[in-house]
Design a protein around this motif. Structure first.
Motif, PDB file in Angstrom:
ATOM      1  N   UNK A   1     -10.172   6.901   8.208  1.00 27.61           N
ATOM      2  CA  UNK A   1     -10.212   6.767   9.668  1.00 27.61           C
ATOM      3  C   UNK A   1      -9.116   5.868  10.224  1.00 27.61           C
ATOM      4  N   UNK A   2      -8.636   4.929   9.403  1.00 31.63           N
ATOM      5  CA  UNK A   2      -7.590   4.002   9.852  1.00 31.63           C
ATOM      6  C   UNK A   2      -6.183   4.526   9.549  1.00 31.63           C
ATOM      7  N   UNK A   3      -6.093   5.680   8.876  1.00 25.86           N
ATOM      8  CA  UNK A   3      -4.788   6.242   8.549  1.00 25.86           C
ATOM      9  C   UNK A   3      -4.245   5.828   7.201  1.00 25.86           C
ATOM     10  N   UNK A   4      -5.060   5.134   6.402  1.00 25.02           N
ATOM     11  CA  UNK A   4      -4.639   4.728   5.056  1.00 25.02           C
ATOM     12  C   UNK A   4      -4.887   5.878   4.077  1.00 25.02           C
ATOM     13  N   UNK A   5      -4.016   6.012   3.090  1.00 25.50           N
ATOM     14  CA  UNK A   5      -4.181   7.056   2.079  1.00 25.50           C
ATOM     15  C   UNK A   5      -5.327   6.678   1.144  1.00 25.50           C
ATOM     16  N   UNK A   6      -6.190   7.649   0.891  1.00 24.90           N
ATOM     17  CA  UNK A   6      -7.310   7.482  -0.036  1.00 24.90           C
ATOM     18  C   UNK A   6      -6.927   8.139  -1.357  1.00 24.90           C
ATOM     19  N   UNK A   7      -7.087   7.436  -2.452  1.00 24.51           N
ATOM     20  CA  UNK A   7      -6.899   8.023  -3.774  1.00 24.51           C
ATOM     21  C   UNK A   7      -5.461   8.253  -4.181  1.00 24.51           C
ATOM     22  N   UNK A   8      -4.590   7.304  -3.895  1.00 27.96           N
ATOM     23  CA  UNK A   8      -3.190   7.477  -4.286  1.00 27.96           C
ATOM     24  C   UNK A   8      -3.101   7.769  -5.791  1.00 27.96           C
ATOM     25  N   UNK A   9      -2.438   8.876  -6.143  1.00 23.27           N
ATOM     26  CA  UNK A   9      -2.286   9.266  -7.544  1.00 23.27           C
ATOM     27  C   UNK A   9      -3.493   9.954  -8.148  1.00 23.27           C
ATOM     28  N   UNK A  10      -4.564  10.159  -7.377  1.00 19.96           N
ATOM     29  CA  UNK A  10      -5.817  10.724  -7.877  1.00 19.96           C
ATOM     30  C   UNK A  10      -6.145  11.997  -7.109  1.00 19.96           C
ATOM     31  N   UNK A  11      -5.841  13.180  -7.676  1.00 19.68           N
ATOM     32  CA  UNK A  11      -6.072  14.417  -6.938  1.00 19.68           C
ATOM     33  C   UNK A  11      -7.535  14.661  -6.583  1.00 19.68           C
TER      34      UNK A  11
END
Length: 133
Positions: free
Chosen positions: A40-50
């Motif tokens: 919701x804040x625009x941060x990436x969730x799960x960087x490197x984790x498909x």
């Protein structure tokens, strides 16, 4: 829920794995732009984790569909853009958690060189036909 018809294997067409070749129905057309793994804040969730990215993408799709009065039951087409087709099993697992696998939507998967941010592994867009109000 809209009354949709799913034709998984038209005459002369080999059955798809986890998708219908043709889906149709009557109702209000809903197009959801490609969603990526942003919270919701625009941060990436799960960087490197498909798998984590796919779960977030499907949550974002759910929220967008709900905003239009639709649900995953109303989805007629999903388009997957992936940076590596090796991510498809993780994406399918996230999809199968929210889609009726007996009545899957039509779908396309495309491997792309990159998405608009290098940390992103998957983007998914959806088309739905929702009930008329």
């Amino acid at each position: 829920m809209t009354e949709l018809t799913h034709l998984r294997s038209p005459a002369g067409i080999a059955p798809g794995n986890g998708y219908s070749h043709v889906v149709w129905g009557t109702g209000r057309f809903v197009a959801v732009s490609g969603q990526c793994a942003f919270d919701e804040a625009g941060a990436i969730v799960g960087e490197g984790d498909p798998a984590a990215q796919a779960r977030q993408v499907f949550e974002n799709l759910r929220r967008c569909l709900a905003a239009a009065g639709a649900s995953f039951d109303d989805v007629v087409k999903l388009t997957y853009f992936v940076t590596d087709v090796a991510h498809l099993p993780a994406i399918r697992e996230a999809r199968d958690a929210v889609i009726d696998t007996a009545r899957p939507p039509a779908s396309s998967a495309v491997q792309v060189a990159a998405l608009f941010r290098p940390e992103l592994l998957v983007e998914i867009e959806a088309f739905a036909i929702s009930p008329l109000f």
